[in-house]
Scaffold this motif. Structure first.
Motif, PDB file in Angstrom:
ATOM      1  N   ASP A   1       0.830  -1.207   0.000  1.00  0.00           N
ATOM      2  CA  ASP A   1       0.000   0.000   0.000  1.00  0.00           C
ATOM      3  C   ASP A   1       0.865   1.258   0.000  1.00  0.00           C
ATOM      4  OD1 ASP A   1      -2.366  -1.558   0.145  1.00  0.00           O
ATOM      5  OD2 ASP A   1      -2.098  -1.761   2.313  1.00  0.00           O
ATOM      6  N   ILE A   2       1.953   1.209   0.764  1.00  0.00           N
ATOM      7  CA  ILE A   2       2.875   2.347   0.804  1.00  0.00           C
ATOM      8  C   ILE A   2       3.553   2.519  -0.547  1.00  0.00           C
ATOM      9  CG2 ILE A   2       4.949   3.278   1.902  1.00  0.00           C
ATOM     10  CD1 ILE A   2       4.155   1.670   4.413  1.00  0.00           C
ATOM     11  N   LEU A   3       3.939   1.409  -1.153  1.00  0.00           N
ATOM     12  CA  LEU A   3       4.584   1.458  -2.469  1.00  0.00           C
ATOM     13  C   LEU A   3       3.648   2.088  -3.501  1.00  0.00           C
ATOM     14  CD1 LEU A   3       7.191   0.603  -3.970  1.00  0.00           C
ATOM     15  CD2 LEU A   3       6.025  -1.535  -4.549  1.00  0.00           C
ATOM     16  N   LYS A   4       2.367   1.761  -3.412  1.00  0.00           N
ATOM     17  CA  LYS A   4       1.379   2.326  -4.333  1.00  0.00           C
ATOM     18  C   LYS A   4       1.247   3.834  -4.137  1.00  0.00           C
ATOM     19  CE  LYS A   4      -3.481   1.995  -5.715  1.00  0.00           C
ATOM     20  NZ  LYS A   4      -4.794   1.342  -5.450  1.00  0.00           N
ATOM     21  N   ILE A   5       1.237   4.279  -2.884  1.00  0.00           N
ATOM     22  CA  ILE A   5       1.131   5.711  -2.589  1.00  0.00           C
ATOM     23  C   ILE A   5       2.362   6.457  -3.100  1.00  0.00           C
ATOM     24  CG2 ILE A   5       1.124   7.405  -0.707  1.00  0.00           C
ATOM     25  CD1 ILE A   5      -0.616   5.373   0.865  1.00  0.00           C
ATOM     26  N   LEU A   6       3.528   5.870  -2.902  1.00  0.00           N
ATOM     27  CA  LEU A   6       4.763   6.491  -3.392  1.00  0.00           C
ATOM     28  C   LEU A   6       4.751   6.608  -4.910  1.00  0.00           C
ATOM     29  CD1 LEU A   6       7.408   4.718  -1.110  1.00  0.00           C
ATOM     30  CD2 LEU A   6       6.536   7.057  -0.896  1.00  0.00           C
ATOM     31  N   ASP A   7       4.179   5.610  -5.559  1.00  0.00           N
ATOM     32  CA  ASP A   7       4.079   5.640  -7.018  1.00  0.00           C
ATOM     33  C   ASP A   7       3.125   6.737  -7.480  1.00  0.00           C
ATOM     34  OD1 ASP A   7       4.776   4.449  -9.603  1.00  0.00           O
ATOM     35  OD2 ASP A   7       2.680   3.811  -9.674  1.00  0.00           O
ATOM     36  N   GLU A   8       2.113   7.024  -6.669  1.00  0.00           N
ATOM     37  CA  GLU A   8       1.187   8.113  -6.982  1.00  0.00           C
ATOM     38  C   GLU A   8       1.868   9.468  -6.790  1.00  0.00           C
ATOM     39  OE1 GLU A   8      -2.029   7.361  -4.334  1.00  0.00           O
ATOM     40  OE2 GLU A   8      -2.840   5.684  -5.510  1.00  0.00           O
TER      41      GLU A   8
ATOM     42  N   SER B   1      15.013   2.550  -9.021  1.00  0.00           N
ATOM     43  CA  SER B   1      14.061   3.014  -8.015  1.00  0.00           C
ATOM     44  C   SER B   1      12.961   1.974  -7.829  1.00  0.00           C
ATOM     45  CB  SER B   1      13.439   4.344  -8.450  1.00  0.00           C
ATOM     46  OG  SER B   1      14.396   5.378  -8.430  1.00  0.00           O
ATOM     47  N   GLY B   2      12.352   1.985  -6.642  1.00  0.00           N
ATOM     48  CA  GLY B   2      11.296   1.029  -6.336  1.00  0.00           C
ATOM     49  C   GLY B   2      11.685   0.158  -5.160  1.00  0.00           C
ATOM     50  N   LEU B   3      11.026  -0.977  -5.035  1.00  0.00           N
ATOM     51  CA  LEU B   3      11.286  -1.890  -3.922  1.00  0.00           C
ATOM     52  C   LEU B   3      12.669  -2.517  -4.045  1.00  0.00           C
ATOM     53  CD1 LEU B   3      10.144  -3.355  -1.405  1.00  0.00           C
ATOM     54  CD2 LEU B   3       9.355  -5.159  -2.962  1.00  0.00           C
TER      55      LEU B   3
ATOM     56  N   LYS C   1      17.616  -9.758   8.225  1.00  0.00           N
ATOM     57  CA  LYS C   1      17.552 -10.344   9.566  1.00  0.00           C
ATOM     58  C   LYS C   1      16.626  -9.550  10.485  1.00  0.00           C
ATOM     59  CE  LYS C   1      22.042 -12.696   9.741  1.00  0.00           C
ATOM     60  NZ  LYS C   1      23.386 -12.726  10.398  1.00  0.00           N
ATOM     61  N   LYS C   2      16.574  -8.229  10.294  1.00  0.00           N
ATOM     62  CA  LYS C   2      15.724  -7.374  11.132  1.00  0.00           C
ATOM     63  C   LYS C   2      14.363  -7.106  10.485  1.00  0.00           C
ATOM     64  CE  LYS C   2      17.400  -4.000  13.516  1.00  0.00           C
ATOM     65  NZ  LYS C   2      18.053  -2.737  13.955  1.00  0.00           N
ATOM     66  N   ASP C   3      14.110  -7.758   9.359  1.00  0.00           N
ATOM     67  CA  ASP C   3      12.847  -7.589   8.637  1.00  0.00           C
ATOM     68  C   ASP C   3      12.598  -6.119   8.294  1.00  0.00           C
ATOM     69  OD1 ASP C   3      10.580  -8.477   7.369  1.00  0.00           O
ATOM     70  OD2 ASP C   3       9.331  -8.476   9.177  1.00  0.00           O
ATOM     71  N   ILE C   4      13.655  -5.435   7.865  1.00  0.00           N
ATOM     72  CA  ILE C   4      13.564  -4.028   7.467  1.00  0.00           C
ATOM     73  C   ILE C   4      13.362  -3.960   5.955  1.00  0.00           C
ATOM     74  CG2 ILE C   4      14.828  -1.851   7.255  1.00  0.00           C
ATOM     75  CD1 ILE C   4      16.253  -2.569   9.869  1.00  0.00           C
ATOM     76  N   ALA C   5      12.313  -3.290   5.539  1.00  0.00           N
ATOM     77  CA  ALA C   5      12.035  -3.118   4.112  1.00  0.00           C
ATOM     78  C   ALA C   5      12.719  -1.849   3.606  1.00  0.00           C
ATOM     79  CB  ALA C   5      10.534  -3.046   3.873  1.00  0.00           C
ATOM     80  N   HIS C   6      12.948  -1.816   2.305  1.00  0.00           N
ATOM     81  CA  HIS C   6      13.646  -0.667   1.720  1.00  0.00           C
ATOM     82  C   HIS C   6      13.067  -0.340   0.352  1.00  0.00           C
ATOM     83  CE1 HIS C   6      17.516   0.962  -0.336  1.00  0.00           C
ATOM     84  NE2 HIS C   6      16.764   1.945   0.105  1.00  0.00           N
ATOM     85  N   ILE C   7      12.706   0.926   0.173  1.00  0.00           N
ATOM     86  CA  ILE C   7      12.236   1.439  -1.111  1.00  0.00           C
ATOM     87  C   ILE C   7      13.100   2.641  -1.480  1.00  0.00           C
ATOM     88  CG2 ILE C   7      10.327   2.562  -2.341  1.00  0.00           C
ATOM     89  CD1 ILE C   7       8.406   1.039  -0.489  1.00  0.00           C
ATOM     90  N   ALA C   8      13.458   2.755  -2.753  1.00  0.00           N
ATOM     91  CA  ALA C   8      14.242   3.900  -3.228  1.00  0.00           C
ATOM     92  C   ALA C   8      13.414   4.740  -4.190  1.00  0.00           C
ATOM     93  CB  ALA C   8      15.518   3.423  -3.917  1.00  0.00           C
ATOM     94  N   MET C   9      13.566   6.059  -4.076  1.00  0.00           N
ATOM     95  CA  MET C   9      12.923   7.007  -4.997  1.00  0.00           C
ATOM     96  C   MET C   9      14.010   7.936  -5.503  1.00  0.00           C
ATOM     97  SD  MET C   9       9.369   7.808  -3.005  1.00  0.00           S
ATOM     98  CE  MET C   9       8.577   8.447  -4.481  1.00  0.00           C
ATOM     99  N   HIS C  10      14.551   7.606  -6.651  1.00  0.00           N
ATOM    100  CA  HIS C  10      15.745   8.293  -7.136  1.00  0.00           C
ATOM    101  C   HIS C  10      15.424   9.271  -8.267  1.00  0.00           C
ATOM    102  CE1 HIS C  10      20.152   7.895  -8.704  1.00  0.00           C
ATOM    103  NE2 HIS C  10      20.008   8.948  -7.926  1.00  0.00           N
ATOM    104  N   THR C  11      15.704   8.877  -9.511  1.00  0.00           N
ATOM    105  CA  THR C  11      15.556   9.836 -10.608  1.00  0.00           C
ATOM    106  C   THR C  11      14.105  10.235 -10.862  1.00  0.00           C
ATOM    107  OG1 THR C  11      15.662   7.976 -12.181  1.00  0.00           O
ATOM    108  CG2 THR C  11      17.694   9.195 -11.770  1.00  0.00           C
TER     109      THR C  11
ATOM    110  N   GLU D   1       6.984  15.971   3.402  1.00  0.00           N
ATOM    111  CA  GLU D   1       5.950  16.961   3.086  1.00  0.00           C
ATOM    112  C   GLU D   1       4.825  16.329   2.275  1.00  0.00           C
ATOM    113  OE1 GLU D   1       6.423  20.298  -0.022  1.00  0.00           O
ATOM    114  OE2 GLU D   1       6.828  21.305   1.884  1.00  0.00           O
ATOM    115  N   GLN D   2       5.185  15.482   1.318  1.00  0.00           N
ATOM    116  CA  GLN D   2       4.181  14.826   0.483  1.00  0.00           C
ATOM    117  C   GLN D   2       3.400  13.760   1.256  1.00  0.00           C
ATOM    118  OE1 GLN D   2       3.444  15.907  -2.616  1.00  0.00           O
ATOM    119  NE2 GLN D   2       4.969  17.480  -2.133  1.00  0.00           N
ATOM    120  N   LEU D   3       4.079  13.038   2.133  1.00  0.00           N
ATOM    121  CA  LEU D   3       3.414  11.995   2.919  1.00  0.00           C
ATOM    122  C   LEU D   3       2.446  12.596   3.938  1.00  0.00           C
ATOM    123  CD1 LEU D   3       6.422   9.563   3.489  1.00  0.00           C
ATOM    124  CD2 LEU D   3       4.462   9.209   1.983  1.00  0.00           C
TER     125      LEU D   3
END
Length: 244
Positions: free
Chosen positions: A5-12, A25-27, A88-98, A218-220
């Motif tokens: 759901d967060i990935l979808k919002i970031l894409d918007e 960029s992306g997951l 190991k810590k179940d940390i997710a990562h998304i990048a928003m670059h170019t 600011e966008q979030l």
């Protein structure tokens, strides 16, 4: 809220399809069905940041951790060392670059840091400012907190300024201004700028893109999503004392 759901919002906010072909960029890491506890924003991921984050959190960065051709995961190498710790810590990562450069970051830095209203074309934002080059250099250095700015001076005066955060040397041929503000200026790019009559001030890669967290936060906020701005140690230091 689930990661998907967060990935979808970031894409918007900033469509991932706008990223350059060479970008990633992306997951980067994570289970799309996993519920996210906390969201953190930062320009990059380093070991200190990963160790400080709580389990089950999401880190959204400007630069992708997985970049270029990744052919193996040797645990002591970069970026495998960080990826293993994150998994190991179940940390997710998304990048928003170019994609985010084009839609938000360049204009945000122009408005919030330089205090101007730019006209933006893809990666380049333009604005007018009548002054001497020396005054422009002092103004830019103060705004970006530069102690030892590198620059190319091609003229005594400035009237039109272009801005590209991060590394914009490859755009020199396309800049339609008297002065170009960008980071990571290479020697041959400086030579080219000098020969075509384009003044350039190197505003630093980190220094110009460290506002990523603020811009995305600011966008979030507009979508009632809470995110915490995290920080990492600046990898490059500057020695500004005379040693000889």
């Amino acid at each position: 809220m689930k990661l998907k759901d967060i990935l979808k919002i970031l894409d918007e906010i900033s469509p991932f399809e706008l990223q350059e072909k060479w970008d990633n960029s992306g997951l980067q890491v994570g289970n799309l069905e996993k519920k996210i506890k906390d969201i953190y924003l930062c320009i990059d991921v380093d070991e200190g940041l990963v160790e400080s984050l709580p389990e089950g959190s999401l880190i959204i960065t400007h630069h992708p951790l997985i970049f270029g051709k990744l052919t193996s995961l040797e645990y002591s190498s970069y970026p495998a060392k960080l990826l293993v710790k994150m998994i190991k810590k179940d940390i997710a990562h998304i990048a928003m670059h170019t994609n985010f450069d084009k839609t938000h970051l360049n204009s945000y830095v122009a408005q919030k840091v330089l205090g101007v209203e730019p006209e933006c074309e893809d990666f380049i934002c333009y604005f007018d400012k009548e002054c001497t080059f020396d005054d422009a250099l002092k103004w830019v250095s103060k705004k970006f907190h530069l102690t030892c700015p590198r620059y190319v001076q091609a003229s005594e005066r400035v009237s039109r300024i272009a801005l590209t955060t991060g590394s914009g040397g490859s755009l020199i041929d396309f800049v339609k201004a008297d002065l170009f503000l960008t980071g990571d200026l290479k020697y041959h790019d400086a030579m080219k700028a000098q020969e075509i009559g384009l003044s350039v001030i190197d505003i630093g890669h980190f220094e110009s893109e460290c506002y990523f967290g603020e811009a995305l936060q600011e966008q979030l906020k507009k979508r009632a999503i809470k995110a915490i701005i995290a920080s990492i140690k600046k990898p490059l230091k500057v020695w500004n004392e005379t040693i000889y």
